[in-house]
Structures are given as structure tokens and as C-alpha cells.
Design a protein around this motif. Sequence first.
Motif, short mmCIF file in Angstrom:
data_model
loop_
_atom_site.label_atom_id
_atom_site.label_comp_id
_atom_site.label_asym_id
_atom_site.label_seq_id
_atom_site.Cartn_x
_atom_site.Cartn_y
_atom_site.Cartn_z
N LEU A 85 0.81 -1.22 0.00
CA LEU A 85 0.00 0.00 0.00
C LEU A 85 0.84 1.27 0.00
O LEU A 85 0.31 2.36 -0.17
N SER A 86 2.15 1.13 0.22
CA SER A 86 3.01 2.31 0.16
C SER A 86 4.45 1.88 0.01
O SER A 86 4.84 0.76 0.37
N ARG A 87 5.26 2.78 -0.53
CA ARG A 87 6.69 2.50 -0.68
C ARG A 87 7.35 2.27 0.69
O ARG A 87 8.18 1.37 0.85
N ASP A 88 6.98 3.11 1.68
CA ASP A 88 7.60 2.99 3.00
C ASP A 88 7.26 1.64 3.65
O ASP A 88 8.13 1.00 4.26
N ARG A 89 6.01 1.22 3.54
CA ARG A 89 5.63 -0.08 4.12
C ARG A 89 6.33 -1.22 3.40
O ARG A 89 6.72 -2.21 4.03
N GLY A 147 4.81 -2.34 -3.98
CA GLY A 147 5.08 -1.03 -3.40
C GLY A 147 6.14 -0.26 -4.16
O GLY A 147 6.72 0.68 -3.63
N TYR A 170 -0.06 0.21 -4.58
CA TYR A 170 0.33 1.34 -3.72
C TYR A 170 -0.18 2.67 -4.27
O TYR A 170 -0.27 3.65 -3.53
N GLU A 171 -0.51 2.70 -5.56
CA GLU A 171 -1.03 3.93 -6.15
C GLU A 171 -2.55 4.05 -5.99
O GLU A 171 -3.07 5.16 -5.84
N GLY A 173 -4.37 2.34 -3.61
CA GLY A 173 -4.80 2.16 -2.23
C GLY A 173 -5.62 0.90 -1.99
O GLY A 173 -6.38 0.83 -1.02
#
Length: 242
Positions: A85-89, A147, A170-171, A173
Motif C-alpha cells: 500500500l506504500s513505498r515505506d511499508r 510497493g 500502492y497507487e 490504495g
Amino acid sequence: MRRLRCGMRIDKGPEPIKGVIFDFHGTLVEGGDAGRWIDAALRRLDEDGNPKPDLSADQIAGLRAYLDQIWQHAHAIDPRSERDLSRDRHWDVFNRTVALCPGVKPDLIAALYAVMPDQWLLFDDALPVLRELKSRGVRIVVLSNIGLDIRPLLDRFGVSGLLDGVLLSYEVGLVKPDPAIYARALEVLGVPGAQALMVGDSPRDDVGGVPLKIRTFILPRTEGPVHGLGTILQMIGDGEIL
């Protein structure tokens, strides 16, 4: 109406497939050789002026086997694929997963992550199948739980020009198997679920389109550069299911 060999009559066949949704990792591309991945990471450390990790031959062998199943191991930490869901995750889950491997230090984990996309290889039969689908007028979307932005890879592989869209979890959601992300893919394809086919490798993530009437084809992991994608052309035929 068609008559089968057993004598059974079918008054109406399934609707023709006019759009195909492809998973990315494990379907169009394979993860590459884990040993080569480690070597690339060690070169990255050397280029950055970092010392070579103090790992025994047994530890290197263990890391190679571990990386070969990296996303299966990640599932234990992240069972709902929230890393996608995100680059950081994505980085956080990768970091925590690889850190469980004995002897692996943070600098090597960072190097492994940095060179990871460079290890992915397009299956030999992916490009010919995509080209043939395009020539038949079948619309194509890549739908990936990931991600990272894979578009540069798609460009490098020569795939981008054959696609009608790319949906990355990730884009948008959303992650597979949520039917909502499959609904988004159908919007991009511009076809109803009954005229779409999902092609993936995960019996958990890649079946979420079934409630939307999307026919689903699961290809198990294969050894070697050919993944059996040609079967899709046999299924579709000249505009209809055979």
C-alpha cells in the motif's frame, strides 16, 4: 448450439474474452536467481565503499534459500499484504523479513533491496503472448500488488507499448484479492467481468475477481525461462473460448 462428444448439448457458450488482466511478479516476470541477487548486492556495497559482510558459506547458502522464498516469508509478518500500500511499508516489511535471516546486517539488507528490481527477468514467452493478444484486439492490463513503480521495468522489457493500463496497489490504495481493485481493472479494460480473464500465480491474491465473473487462470511456479503463458492463447482462440 454445440454438441460435445459425450452427447451433451450446450445452448450457449461463455462470452468471448476481450480483455486480459495479468499479474506481474511470478506471472510475467520471474524473480531471478537468488545467488545472483546476493552477488549484485555485494557489488553494490563495494561500490558504495562499505565493507564486505562477514558471512560464512553456510550463512550465504541460507540467505540464498531464504531469498528464493522472500515473499512467502514476508507473508508471516504482513499477512494482509499491507506492504503493497506504500513505498515505506514495502521497504519496512522487506527489511524486517530479511533481518530474520541469521547474520544479515542492515547495510546488506539495504543493498539487496536497492538491486532487487534489476534481478527480475521477463519470462521468454511473455512478450510473444502479449504481442499476439494485442494483434487479436484483446485489451491488456497489468495489475500488481507492489510497493514499487514497475513502469521503468515494463519499458525496459518492451512491454509498455502493448498495455492498455497499469494498476499498482500502492497507487490505488487497494490490494488483491479485494474485488474493488479488480473492478478498477475492468474499468481500464472497458469490458465487463464476464468478458475478462485474470492470469496470475497466487491462489490467494489472484482470485479476487471471481465475484465479478472474471474467469481466472492460475499458473503455478515453474523452473526455467518459459512459464506456459501460451496456454492463454489456446483458451482465447480467435476471439472466443475454445
